[in-house]
Structure formats: structure tokens, C-alpha cells
Scaffold this motif. Structure first.
Motif, PDB file in Angstrom:
ATOM      1  N   ALA A 158     -15.565  -7.995  -4.907  1.00 49.48           N
ATOM      2  CA  ALA A 158     -16.644  -8.498  -4.056  1.00 49.48           C
ATOM      3  C   ALA A 158     -16.124  -8.893  -2.687  1.00 49.48           C
ATOM      4  O   ALA A 158     -16.705  -8.550  -1.651  1.00 49.48           O
ATOM      5  N   VAL A 159     -15.003  -9.616  -2.656  1.00 56.57           N
ATOM      6  CA  VAL A 159     -14.432 -10.061  -1.385  1.00 56.57           C
ATOM      7  C   VAL A 159     -14.013  -8.866  -0.531  1.00 56.57           C
ATOM      8  O   VAL A 159     -14.299  -8.790   0.667  1.00 56.57           O
ATOM      9  N   ARG A 160     -13.327  -7.908  -1.166  1.00 56.48           N
ATOM     10  CA  ARG A 160     -12.901  -6.723  -0.409  1.00 56.48           C
ATOM     11  C   ARG A 160     -14.094  -5.920   0.096  1.00 56.48           C
ATOM     12  O   ARG A 160     -14.123  -5.464   1.246  1.00 56.48           O
ATOM     13  N   SER A 429      -7.287   2.151  15.443  1.00 54.05           N
ATOM     14  CA  SER A 429      -6.193   2.382  14.498  1.00 54.05           C
ATOM     15  C   SER A 429      -5.958   1.163  13.616  1.00 54.05           C
ATOM     16  O   SER A 429      -5.654   1.278  12.423  1.00 54.05           O
ATOM     17  N   PHE A 430      -6.106  -0.024  14.187  1.00 55.15           N
ATOM     18  CA  PHE A 430      -5.914  -1.246  13.408  1.00 55.15           C
ATOM     19  C   PHE A 430      -6.942  -1.337  12.284  1.00 55.15           C
ATOM     20  O   PHE A 430      -6.620  -1.713  11.157  1.00 55.15           O
ATOM     21  N   ILE A 431      -8.198  -0.952  12.584  1.00 60.52           N
ATOM     22  CA  ILE A 431      -9.245  -0.979  11.567  1.00 60.52           C
ATOM     23  C   ILE A 431      -8.899  -0.046  10.414  1.00 60.52           C
ATOM     24  O   ILE A 431      -9.037  -0.396   9.238  1.00 60.52           O
ATOM     25  N   LEU A 432      -8.427   1.158  10.740  1.00 64.54           N
ATOM     26  CA  LEU A 432      -8.076   2.118   9.694  1.00 64.54           C
ATOM     27  C   LEU A 432      -7.019   1.545   8.763  1.00 64.54           C
ATOM     28  O   LEU A 432      -7.111   1.660   7.536  1.00 64.54           O
ATOM     29  N   ASP A 433      -5.980   0.938   9.344  1.00 64.14           N
ATOM     30  CA  ASP A 433      -4.877   0.422   8.540  1.00 64.14           C
ATOM     31  C   ASP A 433      -5.303  -0.789   7.713  1.00 64.14           C
ATOM     32  O   ASP A 433      -4.901  -0.935   6.552  1.00 64.14           O
ATOM     33  N   VAL A 434      -6.118  -1.659   8.294  1.00 66.90           N
ATOM     34  CA  VAL A 434      -6.576  -2.845   7.560  1.00 66.90           C
ATOM     35  C   VAL A 434      -7.476  -2.438   6.398  1.00 66.90           C
ATOM     36  O   VAL A 434      -7.433  -3.053   5.327  1.00 66.90           O
ATOM     37  N   GLU A 435      -8.297  -1.414   6.597  1.00 64.44           N
ATOM     38  CA  GLU A 435      -9.144  -0.922   5.505  1.00 64.44           C
ATOM     39  C   GLU A 435      -8.308  -0.311   4.390  1.00 64.44           C
ATOM     40  O   GLU A 435      -8.606  -0.467   3.210  1.00 64.44           O
ATOM     41  N   GLY A 436      -7.238   0.410   4.759  1.00 65.43           N
ATOM     42  CA  GLY A 436      -6.478   1.162   3.770  1.00 65.43           C
ATOM     43  C   GLY A 436      -5.476   0.342   2.987  1.00 65.43           C
ATOM     44  O   GLY A 436      -5.248   0.603   1.795  1.00 65.43           O
ATOM     45  N   TYR A 437      -4.866  -0.676   3.602  1.00 63.47           N
ATOM     46  CA  TYR A 437      -3.762  -1.377   2.949  1.00 63.47           C
ATOM     47  C   TYR A 437      -4.192  -2.117   1.684  1.00 63.47           C
ATOM     48  O   TYR A 437      -3.574  -1.928   0.622  1.00 63.47           O
ATOM     49  N   PRO A 438      -5.234  -2.966   1.698  1.00 61.82           N
ATOM     50  CA  PRO A 438      -5.615  -3.657   0.448  1.00 61.82           C
ATOM     51  C   PRO A 438      -6.052  -2.692  -0.641  1.00 61.82           C
ATOM     52  O   PRO A 438      -5.930  -3.000  -1.834  1.00 61.82           O
ATOM     53  N   GLY A 439      -6.553  -1.515  -0.231  1.00 68.92           N
ATOM     54  CA  GLY A 439      -6.978  -0.545  -1.228  1.00 68.92           C
ATOM     55  C   GLY A 439      -5.856  -0.071  -2.121  1.00 68.92           C
ATOM     56  O   GLY A 439      -6.103   0.374  -3.257  1.00 68.92           O
ATOM     57  N   SER A 478       1.240   4.259  -4.429  1.00 71.49           N
ATOM     58  CA  SER A 478       0.588   3.075  -3.854  1.00 71.49           C
ATOM     59  C   SER A 478       1.568   1.925  -3.719  1.00 71.49           C
ATOM     60  O   SER A 478       1.531   1.173  -2.730  1.00 71.49           O
ATOM     61  N   THR A 479       2.466   1.775  -4.698  1.00 74.37           N
ATOM     62  CA  THR A 479       3.489   0.727  -4.611  1.00 74.37           C
ATOM     63  C   THR A 479       4.409   0.962  -3.422  1.00 74.37           C
ATOM     64  O   THR A 479       4.749   0.029  -2.673  1.00 74.37           O
ATOM     65  N   ALA A 480       4.820   2.215  -3.221  1.00 71.71           N
ATOM     66  CA  ALA A 480       5.696   2.542  -2.092  1.00 71.71           C
ATOM     67  C   ALA A 480       5.002   2.267  -0.763  1.00 71.71           C
ATOM     68  O   ALA A 480       5.619   1.748   0.175  1.00 71.71           O
ATOM     69  N   VAL A 481       3.718   2.579  -0.675  1.00 75.59           N
ATOM     70  CA  VAL A 481       2.976   2.357   0.562  1.00 75.59           C
ATOM     71  C   VAL A 481       2.840   0.867   0.856  1.00 75.59           C
ATOM     72  O   VAL A 481       2.874   0.441   2.019  1.00 75.59           O
ATOM     73  N   ILE A 482       2.710   0.048  -0.182  1.00 79.92           N
ATOM     74  CA  ILE A 482       2.592  -1.401   0.018  1.00 79.92           C
ATOM     75  C   ILE A 482       3.858  -1.966   0.649  1.00 79.92           C
ATOM     76  O   ILE A 482       3.814  -2.826   1.551  1.00 79.92           O
ATOM     77  N   PHE A 483       5.022  -1.483   0.204  1.00 77.49           N
ATOM     78  CA  PHE A 483       6.282  -2.028   0.709  1.00 77.49           C
ATOM     79  C   PHE A 483       6.780  -1.326   1.978  1.00 77.49           C
ATOM     80  O   PHE A 483       7.638  -1.854   2.682  1.00 77.49           O
ATOM     81  N   ALA A 484       6.241  -0.158   2.275  1.00 80.31           N
ATOM     82  CA  ALA A 484       6.737   0.640   3.406  1.00 80.31           C
ATOM     83  C   ALA A 484       6.678  -0.085   4.751  1.00 80.31           C
ATOM     84  O   ALA A 484       7.619   0.040   5.552  1.00 80.31           O
ATOM     85  N   GLU A 500       3.532  -4.412  14.865  1.00 79.75           N
ATOM     86  CA  GLU A 500       3.113  -3.073  14.455  1.00 79.75           C
ATOM     87  C   GLU A 500       2.517  -3.063  13.040  1.00 79.75           C
ATOM     88  O   GLU A 500       1.646  -2.241  12.736  1.00 79.75           O
ATOM     89  N   VAL A 501       3.015  -3.942  12.174  1.00 81.13           N
ATOM     90  CA  VAL A 501       2.560  -3.942  10.771  1.00 81.13           C
ATOM     91  C   VAL A 501       1.675  -5.147  10.473  1.00 81.13           C
ATOM     92  O   VAL A 501       1.554  -5.565   9.330  1.00 81.13           O
ATOM     93  N   SER A 502       1.043  -5.697  11.498  1.00 81.54           N
ATOM     94  CA  SER A 502       0.176  -6.864  11.285  1.00 81.54           C
ATOM     95  C   SER A 502      -0.967  -6.554  10.323  1.00 81.54           C
ATOM     96  O   SER A 502      -1.485  -7.449   9.652  1.00 81.54           O
ATOM     97  N   TYR A 503      -1.357  -5.274  10.242  1.00 80.25           N
ATOM     98  CA  TYR A 503      -2.429  -4.895   9.328  1.00 80.25           C
ATOM     99  C   TYR A 503      -2.080  -5.236   7.883  1.00 80.25           C
ATOM    100  O   TYR A 503      -2.960  -5.581   7.079  1.00 80.25           O
ATOM    101  N   ALA A 504      -0.780  -5.147   7.534  1.00 82.13           N
ATOM    102  CA  ALA A 504      -0.363  -5.452   6.164  1.00 82.13           C
ATOM    103  C   ALA A 504      -0.579  -6.931   5.850  1.00 82.13           C
ATOM    104  O   ALA A 504      -0.989  -7.288   4.739  1.00 82.13           O
ATOM    105  N   PHE A 505      -0.316  -7.787   6.838  1.00 83.65           N
ATOM    106  CA  PHE A 505      -0.512  -9.224   6.627  1.00 83.65           C
ATOM    107  C   PHE A 505      -2.000  -9.558   6.532  1.00 83.65           C
ATOM    108  O   PHE A 505      -2.409 -10.390   5.705  1.00 83.65           O
ATOM    109  N   VAL A 506      -2.813  -8.914   7.361  1.00 79.36           N
ATOM    110  CA  VAL A 506      -4.256  -9.166   7.304  1.00 79.36           C
ATOM    111  C   VAL A 506      -4.823  -8.689   5.963  1.00 79.36           C
ATOM    112  O   VAL A 506      -5.602  -9.397   5.314  1.00 79.36           O
ATOM    113  N   GLY A 507      -4.426  -7.481   5.541  1.00 82.92           N
ATOM    114  CA  GLY A 507      -4.909  -6.960   4.268  1.00 82.92           C
ATOM    115  C   GLY A 507      -4.498  -7.824   3.090  1.00 82.92           C
ATOM    116  O   GLY A 507      -5.302  -8.093   2.187  1.00 82.92           O
ATOM    117  N   THR A 508      -3.239  -8.274   3.095  1.00 80.77           N
ATOM    118  CA  THR A 508      -2.761  -9.146   2.014  1.00 80.77           C
ATOM    119  C   THR A 508      -3.490 -10.479   2.031  1.00 80.77           C
ATOM    120  O   THR A 508      -3.806 -11.049   0.981  1.00 80.77           O
TER     121      THR A 508
END
Length: 571
Positions: A158-160, A429-439, A478-484, A500-508
Motif C-alpha cells: 500500500a505504501v509503495r 532520471s531520478f524519478i525512474l530510479d526511485v520508482e525502480g529501486y524499491p521494486g 534483484s539482490t545484485a541490483v540492490i547492492f550495486a 549519484e545514488v541518492s535514489y537508493a536512499f530514497v527508495g529504501t
């Protein structure tokens, strides 16, 4: 919940198990369920009768027809997927991908790898969708698998879905290409006004004119497929009949294979970020899973339409990328940003036709993508609201007053509107990465859940079975992409790298917020008030069956009157 007619389908379309009685009670009027008073609560719970077709998670294996009816045939389902897949990605991301990886060779490899990875995810969604033929997609599947801790999977989905389920990226591309077509200077304000105007118009159409919206998005879908084919044919025409410095250089690249690797950047962190953009371009192959309650012959249609869409999109993506390389010089591609397709058309057709009419066609393609994403994602939000996990659940669950999920569409509209309104120039580009990372976290959960169901629930009928090594590979990927994103990069210091990888922090952070929200709402507050959350079923005025979550005091035991006991025994 499901009508009798919805259950009468061919044997090979019935992924059924033995039904168990719903633990949640009978379906009553939503308005009759009290909100606070303990005496009224007791009265409500004593009216509970065993209901074999209730909203128990176990009944997700039963096909269910939406209140809106089954309006989507094979063609509509195929276009619903293709319109979601072919959006702004192929017309906007290739420039950024080439700039990141540096060469033609790696770029084409990424698009092929993206198709293979998309197949891994598609196989999983096909098995889930054929086994649990309900609208809602991941919401249904993860709830079915992860029942403990109670409500955790549901709350995270629901949150995602609410916070990250926006369609801002394609709205932004629409605004940029419209401005480009009309020779307007790229104005951030004007682009955002156009993007918000598109989103608002589409939400109104889908809210008030259901069948008209389906017809329009079908037309947009075929236009997009035709546009991609047209681009490929025109690039071949340029190569064969309009020789110039650019095409001569292109011919050398393709005749001397080593040239396609010139400038390659072999770094997993860079490659993984580029893969987010490629994966985004393939996203949507499971789009029909979100609306299966509205699909005719859902299991058979899902298997056929989704597989056909994957093959079609992979071929078109490769050919369109090759078309770019045939016509546009490499340096211009790298500096094109989101306007690579506009440069392509300008070089092929000249400044007037190429920079006006065809960019408008790409804007139309982005608009079509927004239409199908809005259509399907609103159904996901509606299913979440039906389970009682959102505020104003009655409004969001309802299909009144125009026979469409207006409340869910409004809920989808709000975060998309806010994201588009962010005063930032390079938000795409930031939107794309933020959408994809939590997925990726949900992808791992879905893959492992499928393996667990194969072992624990052999009683479930599976009209489609995913290749198990592919399921494992999807989880590993998916695990590799999370840590990449956290792999150090030689060309950046640590501050630049973190940026550059701020999207990972926002998604997490979104995932962590969901866990905290779940704990406070379902654990801490009930424990503080010495109560438990219980699910009570109800039916809205439009016929939509919903669940309401009530805090019931610990130790509360409902009693049945003689008449109610006789009714339950009869049922």
C-alpha cells in the motif's frame, strides 16, 4: 464477493482449491458497521455468519468479476501491456544510457539483457496470475504468500503503491516534446503545466467515461507500435538512399565490429544504473495482472497476450536503437538528454516536419502510456482500499457515480501531481530510479514466495509454471541490483557518489517508512489499547465487497442468537 457466473469457466481456467469458510464473517451493508461504540461493535460481530465466498486471502484462488464487468478482450489486454511498455522509455532514455556506458555494443547488450530479465519477471507474474486470477497484481500475490507478520506485506504494498505509483515521468516527457514541437524554449514551468494538464485530463476521462477511456488508450497503443516500426523503416531508407558523412561513419561502425565497443565503460555500478532505465522501458509486462477482474477469459488471455507483448517489445527496442545509431552521430546521442528521438526525426525529415509533427507523435505515445498506467494502477489502489489499508477506504473502493474507480484515480493523481510540481530541472532520471529501486525488494519477495508455494502448496492448480532456475536467477539479479549503487566508482569522490545514488536512499526510506507505519498501526496502537485488529466484511452501495478493520478488545467473544445460529447452520 464473486458471482456464480464468475466461477463457471472451463476446467483449464479454474485454478481452484477446496474452499474454506471465511473467518471474517458475513457481508453486510458498509453503513451498518459501527465505528466506535463497544455495544454496537458487539452487535456487529454477533451478526457474523460463515461466508464461503468472503474476502479471506484463501479465496484469492477464485476468479472474481469486477463490479465494472469484464470489458477487456485479448486485443485490449495486449494493447494494455504494449501501451504500458512502449512509453517514453525508448524515446527518451537511450541517450542517457549511451552516455553512461559509452558504446554501441554495451547499449545493445543491455537492451537484450533487459528483455531476458523482463522474461524472468514475466514468468513469475504469469504463474502467480494464472494461479491467483484476481485484480491487484503483487498486492494479491504477496498477501497470499506472506501472511505473517500479519498485514506487513499488505501495508508495504500500500505504501509503495500510493507514494511511488506515480506517472510523472511520462507526463514530463509529454510536456518536453510538445514544447519542442512548437519551437518553444524548454521552460520548466510550461513543461510542468502541460504535464499536469495531461494527467488531469486523463484522470477525468477514466473517472467519468470508462469505455471511452479504454477505446482511446487502445488507439494510442496501436499508434505507438506503428511509430516504432515507422522509425525503423525510415532509418533504413536514410542508410540506403541518402549517403552523407553521418551514414558513412555509421556504415564503418557496423562493418568493423570492433568499433561498436569503442568508449565502453565496464563498471557494474554504472551498468546497473543504466539497467534501471532499460528495465523501466520493459516495465509493464505484468500490467494485465492488475486488472484481471475485468479481463475476459483471464488465464488464457494473460498467458498469450503477455508473452506476445514481450517478444514484440524486445524486437522493436533493438530495431529503434539501431535506427538511432544509423542516423544520429554518437556525440549528439550522448548529449541528447531526453530528446534523442526528436533529433532523429529532425535529421531524417528536416527541421520543419521532423521537429514538429513527429515529436508530437512521441508526445502522443507518452500520453498513451500515462493512460494505461493510470487505468491499471487505479485498480491496484482500489484493491488495496477494499482490504481496508487506506484512509477513506469507502470512497477509494467505490465505483460510483460513473461506474469507474474515481476515488482510486484521485488517490493516484495526488502523488503524481506533487512529483511533477517539484521545482527541479533534471527530475526525469531520478524519478525512474526511485520508482525502480524499491521494486527490487518486492521482486525478491515474489520470487522466494513462488518457490515456497511450489514446496508447500502443491494443491494449487497452476495453468502456467515458471522455470524454477529462472525464478532463482531473478531473485539473485534483484539482490545484485540492490547492492550495486554502493560499489565505489573511481571517477567520483564519495560525496559525488552518494549524490549519484541518492535514489537508493530514497527508495529504501520508503520501505523503512512502510515498516514503521505497519508497526505503529497494527502492533503498537492495538497493544496500547489492549485490542486486536479484526476484519469485518461489508458491501458498498455499488455492489463492491470491502473489508473494514476494527479494533476489538482482547477477550471479546461474540454470541449468537438462536435465529443467527440457525442461519449459520443453514449456510
Amino acid at each position: 464477493m464473486s458471482s456464480t457466473s464468475s466461477l463457471s469457466c472451463p476446467a483449464d481456467q479454474e485454478p481452484l482449491i477446496q474452499r474454506s469458510d471465511s473467518p471474517t464473517g458475513s457481508i453486510t451493508s458498509y453503513k451498518s458497521i459501527p465505528k466506535s461504540d463497544n455495544d454496537d461493535l458487539e452487535l456487529s460481530l454477533t451478526n457474523s455468519n460463515s461466508n464461503p465466498r468472503g474476502r479471506s486471502v484463501e479465496n484469492d484462488v477464485l476468479p472474481e468479476t469486477a463490479v465494472l464487468g469484464r470489458n477487456l478482450g485479448w486485443s485490449s489486454a495486449y494493447i494494455l501491456i504494449m501501451s504500458r511498455v512502449i512509453g517514453s522509455g525508448i524515446f527518451a532514455t537511450p541517450g542517457a544510457i549511451v552516455r553512461s556506458v559509452g558504446s554501441v555494443g554495451i547499449t545493445l547488450l543491455l537492451w537484450i539483457a533487459g528483455a531476458l530479465i523482463a522474461w524472468l519477471g514475466l514468468a513469475i507474474s504469469l504463474e502467480y496470475g494464472c494461479m491467483l486470477p484476481r485484480s491487484g497484481g503483487d498486492k494479491v500475490y504477496l498477501e497470499f504468500v506472506y501472511r505473517r507478520p500479519r498485514f506487513l506485506a499488505s501495508v508495504l504494498i500500500a505504501v509503495r503503491s500510493v507514494l511511488l505509483g506515480f506517472t510523472a515521468s511520462n507526463c514530463i516527457v509529454f510536456g518536453e516534446y510538445v514544447l519542442y514541437a512548437f519551437k518553444r524554449e524548454q521552460s520548466q514551468f510550461e513543461g510542468k503545466v502541460l504535464a499536469i494538464g495531461l494527467l488531469t485530463t486523463i484522470v477525468i476521462i477514466h473517472s467519468c467515461f470508462l469505455k471511452t477511456g479504454i477505446f482511446i488508450q487502445n488507439v494510442f497503443g496501436w499508434v505507438k507500435i506503428s511509430l516504432a516500426i515507422f522509425m525503423v523503416l525510415t532509418s533504413l531508407f536514410v542508410l540506403l538512399f541518402r549517403s552523407n558523412g553521418t551514414t558513412d561513419n555509421t556504415i564503418q561502425i557496423w562493418t568493423k565490429g570492433s568499433n561498436i565497443w569503442d568508449g565502453s565503460v565496464w563498471n557494474w555500478g554504472i551498468t546497473s544504473t543504466a539497467m534501471f532505465k532499460v528495465s523501466y522501458s520493459y516495465a509493464g509486462l505484468s500490467n494485465v495482472n492488475n486488472v484481471l477482474n475485468e479481463v475476459k477469459d483471464p488465464v488464457r488471455t494473460l498467458k498469450s497476450a503477455a508473452t506476445t507483448a514481450l517478444i514484440t517489445s524486445c524486437i522493436l527496442y533493438l530495431l529503434v536503437n539501431i535506427a538511432y545509431f544509423l542516423v544520429v552521430p554518437m556525440e549528439e546521442i550522448k548529449s541528447s538528454g531526453e530528446l534523442i528521438a526528436a533529433l532523429f526525426f529532425e535529421r531524417v525529415f528536416g527541421a520543419k516536419l521532423g521537429s514538429v509533427l513527429l515529436p508530437l507523435a512521441i508526445a502522443t505515445s507518452a500520453a498513451g502510456n500515462v493512460m494505461v498506467v493510470t487505468f491499471s494502477h487505479a485498480r491496484v489502489i482500489q484493491e488495496i482500499a477494499r482490504q481496508g489499508f487506506l484512509p477513506f477506504s469507502q470512497f477509494i473502493s467505490s465505483s460510483k457515480p460513473f461506474g469507474a474507480p474515481m476515488g482510486a484515480l484521485v488517490t493516484h493523481y495526488i502523488p503524481s501531481f506533487l512529483v511533477i510540481s517539484i521545482p527541479a530541472a533534471n527530475v526525469y532520471s531520478f524519478i525512474l530510479d526511485v520508482e525502480g529501486y524499491p521494486g527490487q525488494f518486492f521482486s525478491i519477495a515474489g520470487s522466494l514466495g513462488l518457490l515456497w508455494l511450489r514446496y508447500k502448496r502443491s494443491d494449487l492448480q497452476r495453468p502456467y509454471k515458471a522455470f524454477l532456475p529462472a525464478v532463482t536467477l531473478q531473485a539473485l539479479h534483484s539482490t545484485a541490483v540492490i547492492f550495486a549503487p554502493f560499489i565505489p566508482r573511481e571517477d567520483l569522490n564519495w560525496r559525488q557518489h552518494l549524490s549519484e545514488v541518492s535514489y537508493a536512499f530514497v527508495g529504501t526510506a520508503v520501505i523503512v517508512f512502510g515498516i514503521c507505519y505497519w508497526y505503529v498501526w497494527t502492533v503498537w496502537l492495538p497493544r496500547r489499547s489492549s485490542s486486536t485488529l479484526e476484519e469485518i466484511e461489508a458491501i458498498l452501495d455499488d455492489g463492491t465487497t470491502v473489508t473494514r478493520l476494527l479494533q476489538v478488545p482482547i477477550g471479546f467473544k461474540p454470541t449468537l442468537t438462536t435465529e443467527q445460529a440457525d442461519t449459520r447452520q443453514t449456510t
